[in-house]
Motif scaffolding. Sequence first.
Motif, PDB file in Angstrom:
ATOM      1  N   PRO A 189       0.812  -1.231   0.000  1.00  0.00           N
ATOM      2  CA  PRO A 189       0.000   0.000   0.000  1.00  0.00           C
ATOM      3  C   PRO A 189       0.837   1.269   0.000  1.00  0.00           C
ATOM      4  N   SER A 190       2.019   1.237   0.607  1.00  0.00           N
ATOM      5  CA  SER A 190       2.877   2.430   0.622  1.00  0.00           C
ATOM      6  C   SER A 190       3.312   2.809  -0.791  1.00  0.00           C
ATOM      7  N   GLU A 191       3.509   1.805  -1.655  1.00  0.00           N
ATOM      8  CA  GLU A 191       3.899   2.076  -3.045  1.00  0.00           C
ATOM      9  C   GLU A 191       2.729   2.682  -3.818  1.00  0.00           C
ATOM     10  N   LEU A 192       1.523   2.182  -3.562  1.00  0.00           N
ATOM     11  CA  LEU A 192       0.334   2.766  -4.187  1.00  0.00           C
ATOM     12  C   LEU A 192       0.151   4.211  -3.750  1.00  0.00           C
ATOM     13  N   GLU A 193       0.338   4.474  -2.450  1.00  0.00           N
ATOM     14  CA  GLU A 193       0.209   5.845  -1.943  1.00  0.00           C
ATOM     15  C   GLU A 193       1.218   6.775  -2.598  1.00  0.00           C
ATOM     16  N   SER A 194       2.433   6.309  -2.751  1.00  0.00           N
ATOM     17  CA  SER A 194       3.474   7.128  -3.380  1.00  0.00           C
ATOM     18  C   SER A 194       3.106   7.450  -4.824  1.00  0.00           C
ATOM     19  N   PHE A 209       0.093   7.512  -6.150  1.00  0.00           N
ATOM     20  CA  PHE A 209      -1.062   8.402  -6.170  1.00  0.00           C
ATOM     21  C   PHE A 209      -0.667   9.837  -5.834  1.00  0.00           C
ATOM     22  N   LEU A 210       0.122  10.024  -4.781  1.00  0.00           N
ATOM     23  CA  LEU A 210       0.473  11.372  -4.343  1.00  0.00           C
ATOM     24  C   LEU A 210       1.383  12.083  -5.337  1.00  0.00           C
ATOM     25  N   ARG A 211       2.265  11.319  -5.987  1.00  0.00           N
ATOM     26  CA  ARG A 211       3.221  11.918  -6.913  1.00  0.00           C
ATOM     27  C   ARG A 211       2.658  12.114  -8.312  1.00  0.00           C
ATOM     28  N   ASP A 264       2.231   9.020 -19.994  1.00  0.00           N
ATOM     29  CA  ASP A 264       2.893   9.558 -18.808  1.00  0.00           C
ATOM     30  C   ASP A 264       2.521   8.756 -17.564  1.00  0.00           C
ATOM     31  N   ILE A 265       1.244   8.395 -17.452  1.00  0.00           N
ATOM     32  CA  ILE A 265       0.781   7.611 -16.303  1.00  0.00           C
ATOM     33  C   ILE A 265       1.476   6.262 -16.267  1.00  0.00           C
ATOM     34  N   LEU A 266       1.528   5.591 -17.412  1.00  0.00           N
ATOM     35  CA  LEU A 266       2.122   4.263 -17.478  1.00  0.00           C
ATOM     36  C   LEU A 266       3.628   4.300 -17.254  1.00  0.00           C
ATOM     37  N   ALA A 267       4.290   5.314 -17.777  1.00  0.00           N
ATOM     38  CA  ALA A 267       5.738   5.432 -17.571  1.00  0.00           C
ATOM     39  C   ALA A 267       6.044   5.643 -16.087  1.00  0.00           C
ATOM     40  N   SER A 268       5.229   6.439 -15.413  1.00  0.00           N
ATOM     41  CA  SER A 268       5.425   6.668 -13.981  1.00  0.00           C
ATOM     42  C   SER A 268       5.169   5.394 -13.184  1.00  0.00           C
ATOM     43  N   ALA A 269       4.122   4.653 -13.562  1.00  0.00           N
ATOM     44  CA  ALA A 269       3.829   3.394 -12.871  1.00  0.00           C
ATOM     45  C   ALA A 269       4.986   2.414 -13.019  1.00  0.00           C
ATOM     46  N   LYS A 270       5.558   2.347 -14.218  1.00  0.00           N
ATOM     47  CA  LYS A 270       6.685   1.435 -14.462  1.00  0.00           C
ATOM     48  C   LYS A 270       7.902   1.859 -13.645  1.00  0.00           C
ATOM     49  N   GLU A 271       8.130   3.152 -13.565  1.00  0.00           N
ATOM     50  CA  GLU A 271       9.261   3.677 -12.794  1.00  0.00           C
ATOM     51  C   GLU A 271       9.139   3.300 -11.316  1.00  0.00           C
ATOM     52  N   LEU A 272       7.904   3.223 -10.818  1.00  0.00           N
ATOM     53  CA  LEU A 272       7.661   2.905  -9.410  1.00  0.00           C
ATOM     54  C   LEU A 272       7.369   1.424  -9.195  1.00  0.00           C
ATOM     55  N   SER A 273       7.692   0.601 -10.196  1.00  0.00           N
ATOM     56  CA  SER A 273       7.557  -0.866 -10.115  1.00  0.00           C
ATOM     57  C   SER A 273       6.109  -1.322  -9.971  1.00  0.00           C
ATOM     58  N   GLY A 274       5.188  -0.568 -10.569  1.00  0.00           N
ATOM     59  CA  GLY A 274       3.798  -0.995 -10.589  1.00  0.00           C
ATOM     60  C   GLY A 274       3.528  -1.952 -11.735  1.00  0.00           C
ATOM     61  N   PHE A 275       2.448  -2.708 -11.609  1.00  0.00           N
ATOM     62  CA  PHE A 275       1.987  -3.589 -12.688  1.00  0.00           C
ATOM     63  C   PHE A 275       0.765  -2.928 -13.312  1.00  0.00           C
ATOM     64  N   SER A 276       0.824  -2.648 -14.610  1.00  0.00           N
ATOM     65  CA  SER A 276      -0.260  -1.921 -15.274  1.00  0.00           C
ATOM     66  C   SER A 276      -0.953  -2.795 -16.306  1.00  0.00           C
ATOM     67  N   ALA A 277      -2.262  -2.639 -16.400  1.00  0.00           N
ATOM     68  CA  ALA A 277      -3.045  -3.391 -17.383  1.00  0.00           C
ATOM     69  C   ALA A 277      -4.103  -2.471 -17.978  1.00  0.00           C
ATOM     70  N   LEU A 278      -4.367  -2.657 -19.249  1.00  0.00           N
ATOM     71  CA  LEU A 278      -5.407  -1.902 -19.935  1.00  0.00           C
ATOM     72  C   LEU A 278      -6.766  -2.456 -19.539  1.00  0.00           C
ATOM     73  N   ALA A 279      -7.639  -1.603 -19.004  1.00  0.00           N
ATOM     74  CA  ALA A 279      -8.965  -2.051 -18.581  1.00  0.00           C
ATOM     75  C   ALA A 279      -9.927  -2.039 -19.763  1.00  0.00           C
TER      76      ALA A 279
END
Length: 259
Positions: free
Chosen positions: A91-96, A98-100, A121-136
């Motif tokens: 959750p701390s990674e999700l918070e970071s 979201f806030l950034r 831009d959203i996806l590049a930021s998610a990748k930078e923060l080690s998030g897993f992204s999927a197209l809904a």
Amino acid sequence: MLTLSRDGAGIPADWLGVDMHVHSAASDGLPCVDTILERAKRRGIGVAITDHNTIAGSIEACEKANDVVVVPGIEVSSDQNVHMLVYFRRPSELESFFLRVIEPHCRSHLFCKGIHLPATDILASAKELSGFSALAHPYGNGRFHCIADEMRTEILALLDGIEICNGVQSHRRNDKANLLAQLTKLLRIGGSDAHVACACGHVCTYAPGHDAPSFLDAVGRGTSAVLSYPFSIKEALEDGMTIAMRYLWHAMHRQKVWI
């Protein structure tokens, strides 16, 4: 406890099932977080609360989870109205994230409208923060299927996966999403897109794991399967008149599995 049936699906019994697309009252869903967690526990699954452009429901679920696995997540809508699901191990990674990235660009009180950022831009930021992204729901709500080919190519290059089964989309649209995932060699996930409690768990992604980090790691390796399952009229009517007509067809439809 009502455990979802995997009969005939070929999914190992020790794999964790997670509904990766659920909305709470923190955005445009009807159920509160407590109700979602109760339904997930009853069905023996984990859950990702992915509210529109807000993490309040997801963070609350993480704090209250107890014996339910909660995958921290959010559904973000870009300024092109492309909808993306983004998940994190903690959750701390999700918070970071979201806030950034998200909060500074949000439109006030318009959960389903795009924030002031392009999808890339959203996806590049998610990748930078080690998030897993999927197209809904690529062929449902949102305009991914309407934007220019060059922009679609740029977005697909930054994604980790595609939601190939969405509980409120038709089988034709889900099959098109599955074909897109095959053509692009992106990972495949599924979720109910529940806005009412009884729809939670109608579509799950299964993978080996016992918590959010191990589950997401397995999904990221492609060791996963997506299962949609039928549930009863009685189950649907637990929510009374709040159940929307759009769920009824999917609620009664046959089981289908993607592996």
